[in-house]
Write an enzyme that holds these catalytic residues in place. Structure first.
Site, PDB file in Angstrom:
ATOM      1  N   GLU A  69      27.296  14.926  -7.031  1.00 54.83           N
ATOM      2  CA  GLU A  69      27.961  15.826  -6.095  1.00 54.83           C
ATOM      3  C   GLU A  69      27.632  17.298  -6.335  1.00 54.83           C
ATOM      4  OE1 GLU A  69      32.262  15.622  -5.716  1.00 54.83           O
ATOM      5  OE2 GLU A  69      32.171  17.028  -4.039  1.00 54.83           O
ATOM      6  N   ASP A  85      30.027  10.982  -8.958  1.00 54.98           N
ATOM      7  CA  ASP A  85      31.036  11.998  -8.681  1.00 54.98           C
ATOM      8  C   ASP A  85      31.749  12.269 -10.006  1.00 54.98           C
ATOM      9  OD1 ASP A  85      33.011  13.672  -7.889  1.00 54.98           O
ATOM     10  OD2 ASP A  85      33.454  12.605  -6.033  1.00 54.98           O
ATOM     11  N   ILE A  87      34.193  14.371 -10.887  1.00 53.40           N
ATOM     12  CA  ILE A  87      35.655  14.341 -10.716  1.00 53.40           C
ATOM     13  C   ILE A  87      35.898  14.044  -9.243  1.00 53.40           C
ATOM     14  CG2 ILE A  87      37.852  15.593 -10.853  1.00 53.40           C
ATOM     15  CD1 ILE A  87      36.666  15.521 -13.614  1.00 53.40           C
ATOM     16  N   ASP A  88      36.391  12.861  -8.932  1.00 49.51           N
ATOM     17  CA  ASP A  88      36.756  12.576  -7.544  1.00 49.51           C
ATOM     18  C   ASP A  88      38.258  12.810  -7.419  1.00 49.51           C
ATOM     19  OD1 ASP A  88      36.180  11.661  -4.848  1.00 49.51           O
ATOM     20  OD2 ASP A  88      37.575  10.063  -5.379  1.00 49.51           O
ATOM     21  N   THR A  90      39.268  16.484  -6.928  1.00 48.06           N
ATOM     22  CA  THR A  90      39.356  17.814  -7.565  1.00 48.06           C
ATOM     23  C   THR A  90      40.608  18.571  -7.134  1.00 48.06           C
ATOM     24  OG1 THR A  90      36.965  17.897  -7.730  1.00 48.06           O
ATOM     25  CG2 THR A  90      38.110  20.001  -7.866  1.00 48.06           C
ATOM     26  N   ASP A 212      31.496   9.792  -3.350  1.00 48.13           N
ATOM     27  CA  ASP A 212      32.930   9.447  -3.348  1.00 48.13           C
ATOM     28  C   ASP A 212      33.143   7.931  -3.291  1.00 48.13           C
ATOM     29  OD1 ASP A 212      33.788  12.137  -3.155  1.00 48.13           O
ATOM     30  OD2 ASP A 212      33.609  12.110  -0.973  1.00 48.13           O
TER      31      ASP A 212
HETATM   32  C1  IPD Z   1      37.322  14.217  -2.325  1.00 54.41           C
HETATM   33  C2  IPD Z   1      38.312  13.086  -2.446  1.00 54.41           C
HETATM   34  C3  IPD Z   1      39.223  13.080  -1.261  1.00 54.41           C
HETATM   35  C4  IPD Z   1      38.465  13.041   0.057  1.00 54.41           C
HETATM   36  C5  IPD Z   1      37.419  14.147   0.124  1.00 54.41           C
HETATM   37  C6  IPD Z   1      36.512  14.123  -1.081  1.00 54.41           C
HETATM   38  P1  IPD Z   1      36.198  15.437  -4.382  1.00 54.41           P
HETATM   39  O1  IPD Z   1      36.434  14.186  -3.406  1.00 54.41           O
HETATM   40  O2  IPD Z   1      37.665  11.847  -2.554  1.00 54.41           O
HETATM   41  O3  IPD Z   1      40.049  11.947  -1.305  1.00 54.41           O
HETATM   42  O4  IPD Z   1      39.359  13.196   1.115  1.00 54.41           O
HETATM   43  O5  IPD Z   1      36.607  13.956   1.256  1.00 54.41           O
HETATM   44  O6  IPD Z   1      35.621  15.204  -0.994  1.00 54.41           O
HETATM   45  O7  IPD Z   1      35.647  16.548  -3.531  1.00 54.41           O
HETATM   46  O8  IPD Z   1      37.500  15.762  -4.983  1.00 54.41           O
HETATM   47  O9  IPD Z   1      35.209  14.882  -5.310  1.00 54.41           O
HETATM   48 CA    CA Z   2      33.999  15.486  -6.867  1.00 53.75          CA
END
Ligand code: IPD
Ligand code: CA
Length: 261
Positions: A69, A85, A87-88, A90, A212
């Site tokens: 990412e 990813d 940190i999914d 964030t 993700d």
């Molecule tokens: C997000 C999360 C969130 C989703 C966003 C993503 P991130 O990932 O998965 O649930 O709604 O589209 O971008 O940006 O925190 O890695």
């Molecule tokens: Ca992320």
């Protein structure tokens, strides 16, 4: 040919990264979150975790490609790509909500063959190999066949662009009115693992990004969830939207998605 033991390689790496990020999360000051686009947050911990994961995986697989990412795509002319990813979730991370995870998938050509998701706060490691079932902390998991169709709980999230947000708002409005509940947990990877373990019954994501969902889509599929695009066709890494659900939820969700184009 016997399958490579990717879990043996990835488990110590993802857990070490998760435990280190968890310590930093406990002390994280929200003032330190950064904006990387108009509506996308990032922290130094996302960046450091990604660097660590790539460095460690590269030690074992120096010729593989990476799609991560925060640093984008690094192609090595290999059929194998690690999709990461760091940190999914964030936004959750930044507001002291513990629902965030680390997601690592391996694709061969365009097909996901291995996925692992580590959730530090609950110390849960979900993983799956293609055609080999899904596991939570190494115990096999499958969707609950006996789930009551009148008590389904749905989740959703969305890409950060306007079109995806609009679709998600429409879906949420209709689903929230027609079911017991529809919630945004804030980490697509966790929502996919929660579908795989029948803690919730679906996740709908317009505008999903590969990092993700790559690992979670395989884990949910191997637990016997339906993994589809919004037209009800099999989801692939090239699909822009994804619906993952218990088979008992499929028709009701697709009928809502038909209305929100
Ligand atoms: C997000 C999360 C969130 C989703 C966003 C993503 P991130 O990932 O998965 O649930 O709604 O589209 O971008 O940006 O925190 O890695
Ligand atoms: Ca992320």
């Amino acid at each position: 040919m016997s399958q490579e033991n990717y879990l043996k390689i990835i488990e110590p790496i993802i857990k070490k990264a998760g435990k280190s990020a968890f310590k930093k999360w406990q002390k994280f000051d929200r003032q330190n979150v950064m904006l990387k686009g108009k509506k996308d947050l990032v922290t130094q911990i996302d960046l450091d975790t990604e660097k660590y994961l790539i460095k460690e995986i590269k030690k074992v697989y120096p010729n593989h490609s990476f799609l991560a990412e925060e640093s984008g795509e690094k192609t090595n002319n290999s059929p194998f790509t690690w999709i990461i990813d760091p940190i999914d979730g964030t936004t959750n991370f930044s507001i002291k909500n513990p629902l965030w995870s680390i997601s690592i998938a391996l694709a061969k050509e365009n097909e996901i063959i291995f996925g692992a998701i580590y959730i530090p706060f609950s110390d849960e490691l979900f993983h799956a190999y293609k055609n080999k079932g899904a596991y939570l902390n190494k115990k096999k998991i499958k969707l609950n066949k006996n789930i009551n169709a009148n008590k389904l709980i749905h989740t959703y999230c969305h890409g950060s662009d306007k079109k995806s947000r609009d679709k998600a708002i429409k879906y949420y409005t209709l689903q929230k009115q027609s079911s017991v509940d529809c919630r945004q947990l804030g980490s697509a990877a966790i929502e996919l693992c929660y579908v795989a373990s029948s803690r919730v019954d679906s996740i709908v994501i317009p505008g999903a990004k590969a990092w993700d969902i790559a690992a979670g889509a395989l884990i949910a599929k191997e637990a016997h969830a339906n993994v589809l695009d919004f037209k009800g066709k099999a989801w692939t890494l090239n699909s822009s939207d994804i619906l993952v659900c218990h088979p008992k939820a499929k028709n009701q969700i697709l009928s809502i998605l038909k209305k929100i184009k």
